[in-house]
Design a protein around this motif. Structure first.
Motif, PDB file in Angstrom:
ATOM      1  N   VAL A  22       0.847  -1.187   0.000  1.00 60.43           N
ATOM      2  CA  VAL A  22       0.000   0.000   0.000  1.00 60.43           C
ATOM      3  C   VAL A  22       0.889   1.246   0.000  1.00 60.43           C
ATOM      4  O   VAL A  22       1.810   1.353   0.807  1.00 60.43           O
ATOM      5  N   PHE A  23       0.655   2.151  -0.914  1.00 57.29           N
ATOM      6  CA  PHE A  23       1.408   3.403  -1.068  1.00 57.29           C
ATOM      7  C   PHE A  23       2.879   3.187  -1.445  1.00 57.29           C
ATOM      8  O   PHE A  23       3.715   4.052  -1.209  1.00 57.29           O
ATOM      9  N   VAL A  24       3.205   2.033  -2.025  1.00 54.64           N
ATOM     10  CA  VAL A  24       4.545   1.793  -2.567  1.00 54.64           C
ATOM     11  C   VAL A  24       4.374   1.652  -4.079  1.00 54.64           C
ATOM     12  O   VAL A  24       3.866   0.640  -4.557  1.00 54.64           O
ATOM     13  N   PRO A  25       4.799   2.679  -4.855  1.00 58.46           N
ATOM     14  CA  PRO A  25       4.515   2.709  -6.293  1.00 58.46           C
ATOM     15  C   PRO A  25       5.531   1.984  -7.183  1.00 58.46           C
ATOM     16  O   PRO A  25       5.627   2.269  -8.374  1.00 58.46           O
ATOM     17  N   PHE A  26       6.291   1.064  -6.624  1.00 50.53           N
ATOM     18  CA  PHE A  26       7.275   0.300  -7.404  1.00 50.53           C
ATOM     19  C   PHE A  26       7.357  -1.103  -6.818  1.00 50.53           C
ATOM     20  O   PHE A  26       7.093  -1.315  -5.633  1.00 50.53           O
ATOM     21  N   ALA A  27       7.720  -2.070  -7.637  1.00 53.11           N
ATOM     22  CA  ALA A  27       7.853  -3.462  -7.185  1.00 53.11           C
ATOM     23  C   ALA A  27       9.121  -3.630  -6.352  1.00 53.11           C
ATOM     24  O   ALA A  27      10.101  -2.898  -6.538  1.00 53.11           O
ATOM     25  N   ILE A  28       9.092  -4.605  -5.438  1.00 52.47           N
ATOM     26  CA  ILE A  28      10.273  -4.913  -4.628  1.00 52.47           C
ATOM     27  C   ILE A  28      10.417  -6.428  -4.479  1.00 52.47           C
ATOM     28  O   ILE A  28       9.462  -7.173  -4.664  1.00 52.47           O
ATOM     29  N   ASP A  29      11.634  -6.846  -4.137  1.00 51.22           N
ATOM     30  CA  ASP A  29      11.892  -8.220  -3.712  1.00 51.22           C
ATOM     31  C   ASP A  29      11.943  -8.227  -2.193  1.00 51.22           C
ATOM     32  O   ASP A  29      12.501  -7.305  -1.579  1.00 51.22           O
ATOM     33  N   VAL A  30      11.360  -9.253  -1.590  1.00 57.31           N
ATOM     34  CA  VAL A  30      11.365  -9.387  -0.134  1.00 57.31           C
ATOM     35  C   VAL A  30      11.945 -10.746   0.233  1.00 57.31           C
ATOM     36  O   VAL A  30      11.604 -11.767  -0.373  1.00 57.31           O
ATOM     37  N   LEU A  31      12.837 -10.731   1.238  1.00 58.66           N
ATOM     38  CA  LEU A  31      13.410 -11.955   1.784  1.00 58.66           C
ATOM     39  C   LEU A  31      12.954 -12.095   3.227  1.00 58.66           C
ATOM     40  O   LEU A  31      13.094 -11.157   4.010  1.00 58.66           O
ATOM     41  N   TRP A  32      12.411 -13.255   3.576  1.00 60.51           N
ATOM     42  CA  TRP A  32      12.056 -13.584   4.956  1.00 60.51           C
ATOM     43  C   TRP A  32      13.152 -14.522   5.453  1.00 60.51           C
ATOM     44  O   TRP A  32      13.396 -15.567   4.847  1.00 60.51           O
ATOM     45  N   LEU A  33      13.817 -14.165   6.562  1.00 58.43           N
ATOM     46  CA  LEU A  33      14.937 -14.943   7.082  1.00 58.43           C
ATOM     47  C   LEU A  33      14.673 -15.406   8.511  1.00 58.43           C
ATOM     48  O   LEU A  33      14.040 -14.686   9.290  1.00 58.43           O
ATOM     49  N   VAL A  34      15.188 -16.570   8.851  1.00 51.44           N
ATOM     50  CA  VAL A  34      15.278 -17.036  10.230  1.00 51.44           C
ATOM     51  C   VAL A  34      16.725 -17.459  10.431  1.00 51.44           C
ATOM     52  O   VAL A  34      17.222 -18.338   9.709  1.00 51.44           O
ATOM     53  N   ASP A  35      17.403 -16.812  11.375  1.00 51.50           N
ATOM     54  CA  ASP A  35      18.822 -17.107  11.641  1.00 51.50           C
ATOM     55  C   ASP A  35      19.642 -17.100  10.355  1.00 51.50           C
ATOM     56  O   ASP A  35      20.441 -18.008  10.100  1.00 51.50           O
ATOM     57  N   GLU A  48      18.862 -17.798   7.402  1.00 52.90           N
ATOM     58  CA  GLU A  48      18.446 -18.746   6.373  1.00 52.90           C
ATOM     59  C   GLU A  48      17.165 -18.250   5.710  1.00 52.90           C
ATOM     60  O   GLU A  48      16.192 -17.908   6.388  1.00 52.90           O
ATOM     61  N   VAL A  49      17.158 -18.216   4.396  1.00 52.66           N
ATOM     62  CA  VAL A  49      16.011 -17.728   3.631  1.00 52.66           C
ATOM     63  C   VAL A  49      14.845 -18.703   3.773  1.00 52.66           C
ATOM     64  O   VAL A  49      14.977 -19.895   3.473  1.00 52.66           O
ATOM     65  N   GLN A  50      13.699 -18.179   4.212  1.00 49.88           N
ATOM     66  CA  GLN A  50      12.476 -18.961   4.363  1.00 49.88           C
ATOM     67  C   GLN A  50      11.532 -18.764   3.174  1.00 49.88           C
ATOM     68  O   GLN A  50      10.787 -19.656   2.815  1.00 49.88           O
ATOM     69  N   ARG A  51      11.569 -17.548   2.607  1.00 50.73           N
ATOM     70  CA  ARG A  51      10.711 -17.231   1.462  1.00 50.73           C
ATOM     71  C   ARG A  51      11.341 -16.076   0.695  1.00 50.73           C
ATOM     72  O   ARG A  51      11.944 -15.191   1.276  1.00 50.73           O
ATOM     73  N   VAL A  52      11.174 -16.094  -0.630  1.00 52.64           N
ATOM     74  CA  VAL A  52      11.598 -15.012  -1.519  1.00 52.64           C
ATOM     75  C   VAL A  52      10.395 -14.666  -2.371  1.00 52.64           C
ATOM     76  O   VAL A  52       9.768 -15.556  -2.950  1.00 52.64           O
ATOM     77  N   GLU A  53      10.072 -13.396  -2.442  1.00 53.51           N
ATOM     78  CA  GLU A  53       8.881 -12.991  -3.201  1.00 53.51           C
ATOM     79  C   GLU A  53       9.113 -11.633  -3.841  1.00 53.51           C
ATOM     80  O   GLU A  53       9.676 -10.738  -3.215  1.00 53.51           O
ATOM     81  N   THR A  54       8.682 -11.487  -5.090  1.00 52.64           N
ATOM     82  CA  THR A  54       8.629 -10.170  -5.729  1.00 52.64           C
ATOM     83  C   THR A  54       7.201  -9.679  -5.584  1.00 52.64           C
ATOM     84  O   THR A  54       6.264 -10.362  -6.006  1.00 52.64           O
ATOM     85  N   LEU A  55       7.045  -8.519  -4.955  1.00 55.28           N
ATOM     86  CA  LEU A  55       5.718  -7.949  -4.729  1.00 55.28           C
ATOM     87  C   LEU A  55       5.459  -6.814  -5.704  1.00 55.28           C
ATOM     88  O   LEU A  55       6.313  -5.942  -5.900  1.00 55.28           O
ATOM     89  N   ALA A  56       4.276  -6.829  -6.298  1.00 53.84           N
ATOM     90  CA  ALA A  56       3.879  -5.814  -7.270  1.00 53.84           C
ATOM     91  C   ALA A  56       3.590  -4.487  -6.573  1.00 53.84           C
ATOM     92  O   ALA A  56       3.143  -4.454  -5.423  1.00 53.84           O
ATOM     93  N   ALA A  57       3.839  -3.401  -7.283  1.00 51.47           N
ATOM     94  CA  ALA A  57       3.523  -2.062  -6.773  1.00 51.47           C
ATOM     95  C   ALA A  57       2.063  -1.985  -6.369  1.00 51.47           C
ATOM     96  O   ALA A  57       1.201  -2.590  -7.005  1.00 51.47           O
ATOM     97  N   VAL A 102      18.369 -15.849  -5.422  1.00 44.65           N
ATOM     98  CA  VAL A 102      18.257 -16.216  -4.009  1.00 44.65           C
ATOM     99  C   VAL A 102      17.136 -17.244  -3.883  1.00 44.65           C
ATOM    100  O   VAL A 102      16.037 -17.043  -4.397  1.00 44.65           O
ATOM    101  N   ARG A 103      17.423 -18.343  -3.204  1.00 48.32           N
ATOM    102  CA  ARG A 103      16.459 -19.436  -3.066  1.00 48.32           C
ATOM    103  C   ARG A 103      16.220 -19.765  -1.594  1.00 48.32           C
ATOM    104  O   ARG A 103      17.076 -19.513  -0.742  1.00 48.32           O
ATOM    105  N   VAL A 104      15.087 -20.381  -1.310  1.00 46.51           N
ATOM    106  CA  VAL A 104      14.788 -20.868   0.033  1.00 46.51           C
ATOM    107  C   VAL A 104      15.923 -21.810   0.452  1.00 46.51           C
ATOM    108  O   VAL A 104      16.353 -22.666  -0.332  1.00 46.51           O
TER     109      VAL A 104
END
Length: 124
Positions: A67-80, A82-91, A114-116
């Protein structure tokens, strides 16, 4: 509202997988309730080598919205680290969540490769 904290010039986000690659060398930390809530909202863009890092005190399901982010981004969710999820989110409309103790938001395309299960660290 407290802005996110700018880390020193020498801080970077590094991806480990059969070697190392730098995902970002321009790093901010969202370290207050307000800076975490604001995230990247209301910015017009972010530089190619930029990362916004969200540090949390423990592992829990963490959501990201665009919401209110007018450009796409990549997001990494980490635990210690270690990558748990990788996602490109649309604007504007992107939405995702996963277990994490750290989130890293990057310009779209920076997390390609980048991979899980990979390791990603924030280092001085």
């Amino acid at each position: 509202m407290k802005p996110s904290r700018r880390l020193s010039v020498d801080v970077r986000v590094v991806h480990e997988r059969g070697g190392e690659s730098v995902l970002a060398s321009d790093v901010d930390v969202a370290d207050s309730v307000l800076s975490r809530a604001r995230g990247l909202m209301f910015r017009r863009s972010i530089p190619h080598g930029y990362a916004l890092v969200f540090e949390f005190g423990g592992r829990k399901r963490r959501g990201v919205h665009m919401v209110f982010v007018p450009f796409a981004i990549d997001v990494l969710w980490l635990v210690d680290e270690e990558v748990q999820r990788v996602e490109t989110l649309a604007a504007w409309t992107g939405l995702a969540s996963a277990e994490a103790d750290r989130l890293i938001e990057l310009p779209a395309g920076r997390a390609d490769g980048v991979r899980v299960g990979d390791r990603v660290r924030v280092e001085p």
